[in-house]
Design a protein around this motif. Structure first.
Motif, PDB file in Angstrom:
ATOM      1  N   ALA A 149      18.986 -23.765  32.305  1.00  0.00           N
ATOM      2  CA  ALA A 149      19.999 -24.464  33.102  1.00  0.00           C
ATOM      3  C   ALA A 149      19.823 -24.252  34.602  1.00  0.00           C
ATOM      4  CB  ALA A 149      21.395 -23.993  32.683  1.00  0.00           C
ATOM      5  N   SER A 150      19.151 -23.165  34.990  1.00  0.00           N
ATOM      6  CA  SER A 150      18.934 -22.885  36.412  1.00  0.00           C
ATOM      7  C   SER A 150      17.643 -23.506  36.935  1.00  0.00           C
ATOM      8  CB  SER A 150      18.894 -21.373  36.648  1.00  0.00           C
ATOM      9  OG  SER A 150      17.717 -20.807  36.072  1.00  0.00           O
ATOM     10  N   GLY A 151      16.866 -24.115  36.024  1.00  0.00           N
ATOM     11  CA  GLY A 151      15.590 -24.690  36.418  1.00  0.00           C
ATOM     12  C   GLY A 151      14.425 -23.741  36.247  1.00  0.00           C
ATOM     13  N   ARG A 152      14.691 -22.528  35.766  1.00  0.00           N
ATOM     14  CA  ARG A 152      13.640 -21.534  35.541  1.00  0.00           C
ATOM     15  C   ARG A 152      12.827 -21.903  34.302  1.00  0.00           C
ATOM     16  NH1 ARG A 152      13.582 -16.567  32.545  1.00  0.00           N
ATOM     17  NH2 ARG A 152      15.693 -17.122  31.874  1.00  0.00           N
ATOM     18  N   THR A 153      11.514 -21.781  34.388  1.00  0.00           N
ATOM     19  CA  THR A 153      10.639 -22.092  33.256  1.00  0.00           C
ATOM     20  C   THR A 153      10.630 -20.935  32.262  1.00  0.00           C
ATOM     21  OG1 THR A 153       9.201 -23.509  34.589  1.00  0.00           O
ATOM     22  CG2 THR A 153       8.271 -22.631  32.553  1.00  0.00           C
ATOM     23  N   VAL A 154      10.863 -21.268  31.005  1.00  0.00           N
ATOM     24  CA  VAL A 154      10.919 -20.266  29.939  1.00  0.00           C
ATOM     25  C   VAL A 154       9.895 -20.634  28.871  1.00  0.00           C
ATOM     26  CG1 VAL A 154      12.374 -19.179  28.186  1.00  0.00           C
ATOM     27  CG2 VAL A 154      13.380 -19.929  30.351  1.00  0.00           C
ATOM     28  N   GLN A 155       9.107 -19.649  28.447  1.00  0.00           N
ATOM     29  CA  GLN A 155       8.176 -19.861  27.339  1.00  0.00           C
ATOM     30  C   GLN A 155       8.921 -19.625  26.025  1.00  0.00           C
ATOM     31  OE1 GLN A 155       4.518 -17.543  27.678  1.00  0.00           O
ATOM     32  NE2 GLN A 155       3.502 -19.360  28.472  1.00  0.00           N
ATOM     33  N   VAL A 156       8.905 -20.638  25.177  1.00  0.00           N
ATOM     34  CA  VAL A 156       9.702 -20.588  23.946  1.00  0.00           C
ATOM     35  C   VAL A 156       8.808 -20.568  22.718  1.00  0.00           C
ATOM     36  CG1 VAL A 156      11.426 -21.798  22.560  1.00  0.00           C
ATOM     37  CG2 VAL A 156      11.593 -21.832  25.055  1.00  0.00           C
ATOM     38  N   LYS A 157       9.110 -19.641  21.795  1.00  0.00           N
ATOM     39  CA  LYS A 157       8.546 -19.656  20.450  1.00  0.00           C
ATOM     40  C   LYS A 157       9.714 -19.696  19.473  1.00  0.00           C
ATOM     41  CE  LYS A 157       4.161 -17.204  21.128  1.00  0.00           C
ATOM     42  NZ  LYS A 157       3.302 -16.089  20.629  1.00  0.00           N
ATOM     43  N   THR A 158       9.559 -20.416  18.365  1.00  0.00           N
ATOM     44  CA  THR A 158      10.679 -20.600  17.444  1.00  0.00           C
ATOM     45  C   THR A 158      10.573 -19.689  16.230  1.00  0.00           C
ATOM     46  OG1 THR A 158       9.515 -22.423  16.337  1.00  0.00           O
ATOM     47  CG2 THR A 158      11.032 -23.010  18.099  1.00  0.00           C
ATOM     48  N   LEU A 159      11.720 -19.394  15.653  1.00  0.00           N
ATOM     49  CA  LEU A 159      11.855 -18.655  14.406  1.00  0.00           C
ATOM     50  C   LEU A 159      12.893 -19.385  13.549  1.00  0.00           C
ATOM     51  CD1 LEU A 159      11.978 -15.011  15.835  1.00  0.00           C
ATOM     52  CD2 LEU A 159      10.056 -16.076  14.613  1.00  0.00           C
ATOM     53  N   PRO A 160      12.828 -19.250  12.226  1.00  0.00           N
ATOM     54  CA  PRO A 160      11.900 -18.433  11.446  1.00  0.00           C
ATOM     55  C   PRO A 160      10.508 -19.055  11.363  1.00  0.00           C
ATOM     56  CG  PRO A 160      13.277 -19.697   9.964  1.00  0.00           C
ATOM     57  CD  PRO A 160      13.801 -19.961  11.355  1.00  0.00           C
ATOM     58  N   LYS A 161       9.519 -18.216  11.166  1.00  0.00           N
ATOM     59  CA  LYS A 161       8.145 -18.689  10.981  1.00  0.00           C
ATOM     60  C   LYS A 161       8.079 -19.483   9.683  1.00  0.00           C
ATOM     61  CE  LYS A 161       3.376 -17.034  10.579  1.00  0.00           C
ATOM     62  NZ  LYS A 161       2.854 -17.882  11.655  1.00  0.00           N
ATOM     63  N   PRO A 162       7.577 -20.726   9.724  1.00  0.00           N
ATOM     64  CA  PRO A 162       7.516 -21.536   8.497  1.00  0.00           C
ATOM     65  C   PRO A 162       6.507 -20.977   7.491  1.00  0.00           C
ATOM     66  CG  PRO A 162       7.241 -22.889  10.478  1.00  0.00           C
ATOM     67  CD  PRO A 162       7.098 -21.467  10.897  1.00  0.00           C
ATOM     68  N   ILE A 163       6.671 -21.351   6.240  1.00  0.00           N
ATOM     69  CA  ILE A 163       5.703 -20.986   5.208  1.00  0.00           C
ATOM     70  C   ILE A 163       4.394 -21.746   5.421  1.00  0.00           C
ATOM     71  CG2 ILE A 163       5.222 -21.038   2.722  1.00  0.00           C
ATOM     72  CD1 ILE A 163       7.348 -19.010   3.443  1.00  0.00           C
ATOM     73  N   GLN A 164       4.502 -23.062   5.664  1.00  0.00           N
ATOM     74  CA  GLN A 164       3.312 -23.880   5.883  1.00  0.00           C
ATOM     75  C   GLN A 164       2.784 -23.662   7.299  1.00  0.00           C
ATOM     76  OE1 GLN A 164       3.567 -28.006   3.773  1.00  0.00           O
ATOM     77  NE2 GLN A 164       5.620 -27.577   4.529  1.00  0.00           N
ATOM     78  N   GLN A 165       1.496 -23.413   7.405  1.00  0.00           N
ATOM     79  CA  GLN A 165       0.908 -23.199   8.716  1.00  0.00           C
ATOM     80  C   GLN A 165       0.919 -24.484   9.545  1.00  0.00           C
ATOM     81  OE1 GLN A 165      -3.033 -21.536   8.606  1.00  0.00           O
ATOM     82  NE2 GLN A 165      -3.167 -21.292  10.821  1.00  0.00           N
ATOM     83  N   LYS A 166       0.717 -25.617   8.873  1.00  0.00           N
ATOM     84  CA  LYS A 166       0.702 -26.911   9.558  1.00  0.00           C
ATOM     85  C   LYS A 166       1.739 -27.814   8.915  1.00  0.00           C
ATOM     86  CE  LYS A 166      -2.486 -30.438  11.280  1.00  0.00           C
ATOM     87  NZ  LYS A 166      -3.890 -30.922  11.311  1.00  0.00           N
ATOM     88  N   LEU A 167       2.551 -28.467   9.745  1.00  0.00           N
ATOM     89  CA  LEU A 167       3.621 -29.337   9.249  1.00  0.00           C
ATOM     90  C   LEU A 167       3.047 -30.690   8.817  1.00  0.00           C
ATOM     91  CD1 LEU A 167       6.673 -30.042   8.951  1.00  0.00           C
ATOM     92  CD2 LEU A 167       6.588 -30.820  11.342  1.00  0.00           C
ATOM     93  N   PRO A 168       3.249 -31.108   7.558  1.00  0.00           N
ATOM     94  CA  PRO A 168       2.833 -32.459   7.148  1.00  0.00           C
ATOM     95  C   PRO A 168       3.741 -33.503   7.831  1.00  0.00           C
ATOM     96  CG  PRO A 168       3.160 -31.013   5.238  1.00  0.00           C
ATOM     97  CD  PRO A 168       3.767 -30.327   6.422  1.00  0.00           C
ATOM     98  N   ILE A 169       3.131 -34.442   8.555  1.00  0.00           N
ATOM     99  CA  ILE A 169       3.945 -35.412   9.285  1.00  0.00           C
ATOM    100  C   ILE A 169       3.578 -36.846   8.928  1.00  0.00           C
ATOM    101  CG2 ILE A 169       4.213 -33.777  11.193  1.00  0.00           C
ATOM    102  CD1 ILE A 169       2.454 -35.670  12.867  1.00  0.00           C
ATOM    103  N   TRP A 170       4.571 -37.694   9.009  1.00  0.00           N
ATOM    104  CA  TRP A 170       4.461 -39.147   8.879  1.00  0.00           C
ATOM    105  C   TRP A 170       5.015 -39.764  10.162  1.00  0.00           C
ATOM    106  CZ3 TRP A 170       4.423 -36.076   4.820  1.00  0.00           C
ATOM    107  CH2 TRP A 170       3.828 -36.488   3.616  1.00  0.00           C
ATOM    108  N   ILE A 171       4.558 -40.958  10.497  1.00  0.00           N
ATOM    109  CA  ILE A 171       5.159 -41.743  11.566  1.00  0.00           C
ATOM    110  C   ILE A 171       5.761 -42.991  10.927  1.00  0.00           C
ATOM    111  CG2 ILE A 171       4.822 -42.920  13.771  1.00  0.00           C
ATOM    112  CD1 ILE A 171       4.230 -39.908  13.852  1.00  0.00           C
ATOM    113  N   THR A 172       7.017 -43.272  11.236  1.00  0.00           N
ATOM    114  CA  THR A 172       7.661 -44.476  10.726  1.00  0.00           C
ATOM    115  C   THR A 172       7.137 -45.671  11.519  1.00  0.00           C
ATOM    116  OG1 THR A 172       9.625 -43.199  10.143  1.00  0.00           O
ATOM    117  CG2 THR A 172       9.880 -45.592  10.278  1.00  0.00           C
ATOM    118  N   CYS A 173       6.466 -46.590  10.833  1.00  0.00           N
ATOM    119  CA  CYS A 173       5.715 -47.662  11.497  1.00  0.00           C
ATOM    120  C   CYS A 173       6.165 -49.045  11.044  1.00  0.00           C
ATOM    121  CB  CYS A 173       4.216 -47.534  11.197  1.00  0.00           C
ATOM    122  SG  CYS A 173       3.446 -46.038  11.802  1.00  0.00           S
TER     123      CYS A 173
END
Length: 356
Positions: A149-173
């Motif tokens: 909110a102050s404009g400061r750059t923050v490095q973000v990592k998310t949790l929880p760590k997923p089971i799948q290493q790579k997320l299967p993705i689709w694009i709605t076309c």
């Protein structure tokens, strides 16, 4: 070809118990009978479809009552959400399901939905592609820079760590351009016959496969998933009677589909000038023809040839939209015939391979 179930309708405007009984029970049926996936949408402010405002919530519930079937969003509207929030929520679902999630991403449709976002509706496509890239990075444990909110750059990592290493993705076309972009990034695609015929999708699939190959992706490993209205029974005439009014009601809530129906009947008119009686007459005479070639509505025997045409078009998964018929009992009974159709299809495929 894989068979999955897709949910899109359901009246969320009435206060009553067991609103999600069809979702839960049909999911259990699909899980126990060899179907590949369950798809729940993101739909806001619709009475019909109001059961599904957040696919991460519905899939978290489905993770608790299924064991093997894939749990997918059809679709997450990326510009409406922060990528961090998307990855956090779906990381939970991936853990609850022991690594069974997949997400179709979309850029959004109506202006009304964008009350949920500060993103500009006009820039939604560019925001979607940018958001998907961030989601993929976060999913794989990489840090992504955001401003607080102050404009400061923050490095973000998310949790929880997923089971799948790579997320299967689709694009709605729907558009050729989106098919091409999906191919370039190596995503699967989710499409439908709502905006056209099977023949109109074939050139788009060809463009998609070509884009995959040009970017070094294996076209044979990617899914072209077709969402299609599905209702089967023992008698063709009985099925038509059960489906006609619900399908007409469904079309009434989608102006673009009504417009397609009018064009398929050779009517070059503005439906905005139609009265309610005019629309009822149009639907009465045109809906059966509209369903033919755009749906799996009939018996296992009558639908098999169209299923084979779908495969020949380059589609390797059908996502059967089942909840446009409002009767729990009818839809659950229909699933038995859908299983028979799948078995008939696989038997034909096996016999053809044996002959070769």
């Amino acid at each position: 070809m894989d068979f999955s179930l897709f949910y899109f309708d359901g009246d969320g405007s009435v206060a009553q118990p067991n609103k999600y009984q069809l979702l839960i029970d049909s999911a259990k049926f699909a899980d126990q009978n060899g179907f590949s996936a369950l798809w729940t949408p993101e739909r806001h402010f619709h009475a019909f479809g109001g059961l599904y405002p957040n696919p991460s919530l519905t899939n978290a519930a489905l993770a608790m009552v299924t064991e093997r079937i894939q749990l997918r969003a059809g679709s997450v509207v990326v510009p409406l959400h922060h990528p961090v929030r998307i990855v956090e929520e779906w990381g939970v679902v991936d853990n609850l399901s022991n690594g069974r999630v997949g997400i179709a991403f979309a850029s959004g449709w109506t202006m009304d939905e964008f009350i949920l976002s500060r993103e500009n509706h006009a820039n939604r496509k560019a925001n979607m592609w940018r958001g998907i890239k961030a989601i993929q990075q976060l999913w794989q444990g990489e840090a992504v820079d955001y401003q607080d909110a102050s404009g400061r750059t923050v490095q973000v990592k998310t949790l929880p760590k997923p089971i799948q290493q790579k997320l299967p993705i689709w694009i709605t076309c729907q558009s050729p351009e989106t098919f091409i972009e999906a191919g370039k990034m190596g995503a699967n695609v989710l499409t439908s016959l709502l905006g056209g015929t099977l023949e109109s999708i074939v050139p788009k699939i060809k463009l998609y496969r070509e884009a995959l190959a040009k970017k070094g992706h294996n076209p044979e490993e990617k899914k072209v998933t077709l969402m299609i209205h599905t209702f089967l029974g023992e008698s063709l005439n009985e099925v038509k009677e059960q489906v006609r009014q619900p399908f007409c009601d469904y079309l009434k809530t989608h102006y673009d589909l009504l417009d397609n129906l009018a064009k398929s009947m050779g009517l070059n008119v503005s439906l905005k000038t139609f009265s309610e009686d005019d629309l009822d007459s149009l639907l009465l005479f045109g809906v059966e023809g509209f369903m033919k070639g755009r749906s799996l509505i009939g018996t296992p025997t009558s639908c098999l040839p169209f299923l084979q045409q779908i495969e020949q078009a380059g589609i390797n998964e059908i996502a059967c939209l089942i909840d446009f018929v409002p009767s729990y009992k009818s839809v659950m009974e229909s699933l038995i015939y859908l299983k028979q159709l799948r078995e008939k299809y696989h038997a034909v495929q096996l016999s053809q391979k044996t002959l070769v």
